[in-house]
Design a protein around this motif. Structure first.
Motif, PDB file in Angstrom:
ATOM      1  N   VAL A 236     -32.350  20.315 -19.933  1.00  0.00           N
ATOM      2  CA  VAL A 236     -30.905  20.244 -19.701  1.00  0.00           C
ATOM      3  C   VAL A 236     -30.372  21.579 -19.192  1.00  0.00           C
ATOM      4  O   VAL A 236     -29.613  21.637 -18.211  1.00  0.00           O
ATOM      5  N   ILE A 237     -30.754  22.675 -19.841  1.00  0.00           N
ATOM      6  CA  ILE A 237     -30.262  23.991 -19.432  1.00  0.00           C
ATOM      7  C   ILE A 237     -30.732  24.330 -18.023  1.00  0.00           C
ATOM      8  O   ILE A 237     -29.952  24.812 -17.186  1.00  0.00           O
ATOM      9  N   HIS A 238     -31.994  24.063 -17.752  1.00  0.00           N
ATOM     10  CA  HIS A 238     -32.534  24.326 -16.412  1.00  0.00           C
ATOM     11  C   HIS A 238     -31.765  23.525 -15.361  1.00  0.00           C
ATOM     12  O   HIS A 238     -31.352  24.055 -14.322  1.00  0.00           O
ATOM     13  N   LYS A 239     -31.557  22.263 -15.628  1.00  0.00           N
ATOM     14  CA  LYS A 239     -30.878  21.371 -14.681  1.00  0.00           C
ATOM     15  C   LYS A 239     -29.458  21.830 -14.379  1.00  0.00           C
ATOM     16  O   LYS A 239     -29.051  21.920 -13.205  1.00  0.00           O
ATOM     17  N   TYR A 240     -28.692  22.150 -15.433  1.00  0.00           N
ATOM     18  CA  TYR A 240     -27.279  22.445 -15.214  1.00  0.00           C
ATOM     19  C   TYR A 240     -27.022  23.907 -14.872  1.00  0.00           C
ATOM     20  O   TYR A 240     -25.960  24.233 -14.328  1.00  0.00           O
ATOM     21  N   MET A 241     -27.958  24.782 -15.153  1.00  0.00           N
ATOM     22  CA  MET A 241     -27.858  26.143 -14.638  1.00  0.00           C
ATOM     23  C   MET A 241     -27.976  26.115 -13.122  1.00  0.00           C
ATOM     24  O   MET A 241     -27.187  26.743 -12.404  1.00  0.00           O
ATOM     25  N   LEU A 242     -28.952  25.363 -12.614  1.00  0.00           N
ATOM     26  CA  LEU A 242     -29.129  25.250 -11.168  1.00  0.00           C
ATOM     27  C   LEU A 242     -27.969  24.497 -10.518  1.00  0.00           C
ATOM     28  O   LEU A 242     -27.546  24.828  -9.415  1.00  0.00           O
ATOM     29  N   ALA A 243     -27.443  23.498 -11.225  1.00  0.00           N
ATOM     30  CA  ALA A 243     -26.353  22.701 -10.663  1.00  0.00           C
ATOM     31  C   ALA A 243     -25.102  23.529 -10.408  1.00  0.00           C
ATOM     32  O   ALA A 243     -24.293  23.197  -9.531  1.00  0.00           O
ATOM     33  N   ALA A 244     -24.931  24.610 -11.167  1.00  0.00           N
ATOM     34  CA  ALA A 244     -23.736  25.446 -11.025  1.00  0.00           C
ATOM     35  C   ALA A 244     -23.856  26.449  -9.884  1.00  0.00           C
ATOM     36  O   ALA A 244     -22.871  27.098  -9.521  1.00  0.00           O
ATOM     37  N   LEU A 245     -25.052  26.580  -9.306  1.00  0.00           N
ATOM     38  CA  LEU A 245     -25.287  27.571  -8.260  1.00  0.00           C
ATOM     39  C   LEU A 245     -25.165  26.947  -6.870  1.00  0.00           C
ATOM     40  O   LEU A 245     -25.410  25.752  -6.696  1.00  0.00           O
ATOM     41  N   PRO A 246     -24.803  27.757  -5.873  1.00  0.00           N
ATOM     42  CA  PRO A 246     -24.853  27.264  -4.491  1.00  0.00           C
ATOM     43  C   PRO A 246     -26.275  26.802  -4.168  1.00  0.00           C
ATOM     44  O   PRO A 246     -27.248  27.406  -4.633  1.00  0.00           O
ATOM     45  N   GLU A 247     -26.398  25.777  -3.391  1.00  0.00           N
ATOM     46  CA  GLU A 247     -27.709  25.166  -3.149  1.00  0.00           C
ATOM     47  C   GLU A 247     -28.740  26.161  -2.610  1.00  0.00           C
ATOM     48  O   GLU A 247     -29.919  26.106  -2.973  1.00  0.00           O
ATOM     49  N   GLN A 248     -28.293  27.108  -1.779  1.00  0.00           N
ATOM     50  CA  GLN A 248     -29.231  28.053  -1.180  1.00  0.00           C
ATOM     51  C   GLN A 248     -29.808  29.047  -2.192  1.00  0.00           C
ATOM     52  O   GLN A 248     -30.786  29.740  -1.909  1.00  0.00           O
ATOM     53  N   HIS A 249     -29.200  29.135  -3.378  1.00  0.00           N
ATOM     54  CA  HIS A 249     -29.669  30.073  -4.397  1.00  0.00           C
ATOM     55  C   HIS A 249     -30.486  29.401  -5.505  1.00  0.00           C
ATOM     56  O   HIS A 249     -31.026  30.088  -6.369  1.00  0.00           O
ATOM     57  N   ARG A 250     -30.566  28.098  -5.465  1.00  0.00           N
ATOM     58  CA  ARG A 250     -31.210  27.385  -6.573  1.00  0.00           C
ATOM     59  C   ARG A 250     -32.706  27.643  -6.641  1.00  0.00           C
ATOM     60  O   ARG A 250     -33.267  27.778  -7.721  1.00  0.00           O
ATOM     61  N   LEU A 252     -34.317  30.338  -5.711  1.00  0.00           N
ATOM     62  CA  LEU A 252     -34.489  31.693  -6.226  1.00  0.00           C
ATOM     63  C   LEU A 252     -34.335  31.721  -7.742  1.00  0.00           C
ATOM     64  O   LEU A 252     -35.153  32.302  -8.462  1.00  0.00           O
ATOM     65  N   ALA A 253     -33.283  31.084  -8.236  1.00  0.00           N
ATOM     66  CA  ALA A 253     -33.034  31.062  -9.686  1.00  0.00           C
ATOM     67  C   ALA A 253     -34.131  30.306 -10.414  1.00  0.00           C
ATOM     68  O   ALA A 253     -34.564  30.718 -11.503  1.00  0.00           O
ATOM     69  N   ALA A 254     -34.592  29.199  -9.844  1.00  0.00           N
ATOM     70  CA  ALA A 254     -35.641  28.407 -10.496  1.00  0.00           C
ATOM     71  C   ALA A 254     -36.937  29.208 -10.605  1.00  0.00           C
ATOM     72  O   ALA A 254     -37.599  29.202 -11.641  1.00  0.00           O
ATOM     73  N   ALA A 255     -37.293  29.918  -9.529  1.00  0.00           N
ATOM     74  CA  ALA A 255     -38.526  30.702  -9.545  1.00  0.00           C
ATOM     75  C   ALA A 255     -38.444  31.847 -10.547  1.00  0.00           C
ATOM     76  O   ALA A 255     -39.381  32.088 -11.317  1.00  0.00           O
ATOM     77  N   GLY A 256     -37.316  32.564 -10.547  1.00  0.00           N
ATOM     78  CA  GLY A 256     -37.158  33.684 -11.477  1.00  0.00           C
ATOM     79  C   GLY A 256     -37.162  33.238 -12.920  1.00  0.00           C
ATOM     80  O   GLY A 256     -37.786  33.871 -13.790  1.00  0.00           O
ATOM     81  N   THR A 257     -36.485  32.132 -13.201  1.00  0.00           N
ATOM     82  CA  THR A 257     -36.442  31.618 -14.565  1.00  0.00           C
ATOM     83  C   THR A 257     -37.824  31.196 -15.035  1.00  0.00           C
ATOM     84  O   THR A 257     -38.228  31.478 -16.171  1.00  0.00           O
ATOM     85  N   ALA A 258     -38.558  30.521 -14.165  1.00  0.00           N
ATOM     86  CA  ALA A 258     -39.905  30.077 -14.529  1.00  0.00           C
ATOM     87  C   ALA A 258     -40.798  31.260 -14.869  1.00  0.00           C
ATOM     88  O   ALA A 258     -41.569  31.231 -15.831  1.00  0.00           O
ATOM     89  N   ARG A 259     -40.692  32.336 -14.086  1.00  0.00           N
ATOM     90  CA  ARG A 259     -41.537  33.501 -14.344  1.00  0.00           C
ATOM     91  C   ARG A 259     -41.140  34.200 -15.647  1.00  0.00           C
ATOM     92  O   ARG A 259     -42.006  34.670 -16.396  1.00  0.00           O
ATOM     93  N   LEU A 260     -39.855  34.290 -15.932  1.00  0.00           N
ATOM     94  CA  LEU A 260     -39.408  34.901 -17.184  1.00  0.00           C
ATOM     95  C   LEU A 260     -39.955  34.135 -18.392  1.00  0.00           C
ATOM     96  O   LEU A 260     -40.399  34.734 -19.382  1.00  0.00           O
ATOM     97  N   LEU A 261     -39.948  32.816 -18.298  1.00  0.00           N
ATOM     98  CA  LEU A 261     -40.484  32.007 -19.394  1.00  0.00           C
ATOM     99  C   LEU A 261     -41.995  32.216 -19.528  1.00  0.00           C
ATOM    100  O   LEU A 261     -42.529  32.293 -20.634  1.00  0.00           O
ATOM    101  N   GLU A 262     -42.664  32.316 -18.391  1.00  0.00           N
ATOM    102  CA  GLU A 262     -44.106  32.565 -18.431  1.00  0.00           C
ATOM    103  C   GLU A 262     -44.418  33.911 -19.072  1.00  0.00           C
ATOM    104  O   GLU A 262     -45.338  34.036 -19.888  1.00  0.00           O
TER     105      GLU A 262
END
Length: 305
Positions: A236-250, A252-262
């Motif tokens: 849910v958090i991943h989905k709606y964090m990305l939903a709040a961002l402009p499409e061109q930035h999603r 970037l945010a998804a990749a950075g978040t995934a790496r932080l979790l890793e």
């Protein structure tokens, strides 16, 4: 105020609590309401207790067990009021909840409102100790909201609406937001994000009034639900964090978040190895299980278009 509020109670095996829940609705200071109780296949006396109330505003329905989100969705389809509220069958409204929220809605024009809550035990005693675990968690989420000043951002940090029982919405807002999704534990969390996206600036947190008694059961223990709930939380958090961002930035945010979790998971694994324990503790085993499932979930999310 000549407005009808439809209150939906999804009920399942709550013979101990359903009576106080029903009475908290029927005794509201705002009396123009309809109460829709849907018994989701209870095996105890829940249905008999509900049907013992003689009030024309109450309607009772029974169905085979379909889970809470489906039960609520059925109630939404039955509701005829100008406003819609939900009450879980073990929670309790304050007597003036509907009156106060109606007045605030009329004043603000909000599409959806929710209040602060009072946590109570199985026996109805308030958990007032500030060091009680739930109170610490809730205060942390409230403090984050007051610090950032943005409702959407604050919800990414934690669900301080707490429960589906806290939702009070216009009928129009319900029609726009649609049905609850099929998340067993976090359908309310998903729903409030959808409401904020559908009605920017029109979801209001009544932070200075406690208009709901939220029951925390003493029998709750760490189980598979703790894992599933957190996995749904992650999604849910991943989905709606990305939903709040402009499409061109999603991306970037998804990749950075995934790496932080890793990195966090890798750090936990390295620390465990450095500790040199032959057998991991129960807590560490749970962490490892969560890490493994989250890894699979991230792989799945990464493949989404």
């Amino acid at each position: 105020m000549n407005k009808t509020v439809s209150v939906i109670i999804p009920a399942y095996n709550h013979e101990r609590f359903i009576g106080p829940a029903v009475e908290s609705v029927l005794k509201q200071t705002h009396s123009q309401l309809e109460l829709i109780v849907i018994d989701d296949g209870s095996k105890d006396a829940t249905g008999e207790i509900v049907q013992s109330y003689d009030d024309p505003r109450l309607s009772y329905y029974h169905q085979e067990n379909q889970d809470a989100y489906n039960t609520i969705n059925r109630g939404l389809g039955l509701a005829k009021g100008d406003y819609v509220a939900i009450l879980n069958s073990d929670d309790i409204y304050t007597t003036d909840r509907l009156e106060k929220l109606l007045a605030l809605q009329q004043e603000s024009g909000a599409a959806c409102l929710f209040s602060d809550v009072v946590p109570i035990s199985d026996s109805g005693e308030e958990f007032s100790d500030p060091n009680f675990g739930w109170n610490v968690w809730h205060k942390k989420n409230r403090d984050w909201y007051f610090a950032c000043g943005d409702l959407y951002t604050a919800f990414l940090k934690g669900n301080f609406m707490v429960t589906t029982s806290n939702l009070f919405m216009t009928a129009e807002a319900v029609r726009t937001a649609g049905k609850f999704c099929s998340l067993r534990y976090l359908h309310d969390y998903d729903y409030i994000f959808r409401m904020m996206l559908a009605f920017p600036g029109q979801v209001r947190y009544v932070h200075d009034q406690k208009l709901l008694y939220y029951r925390i059961h003493s029998g709750n223990t760490l189980s598979e639900a703790a894992v599933t709930g957190r996995l749904q939380d992650l999604d849910v958090i991943h989905k709606y964090m990305l939903a709040a961002l402009p499409e061109q930035h999603r991306g970037l945010a998804a990749a950075g978040t995934a790496r932080l979790l890793e990195l966090r998971d890798e750090l936990e694994q390295v620390r465990a190895e450095l500790a040199g324990r032959a057998e991991p503790s129960v807590r560490e085993r749970l962490k490892l299980l969560l890490a493994a499932v989250k890894y699979k979930l991230r792989k799945k999310l990464a493949k989404r278009p």
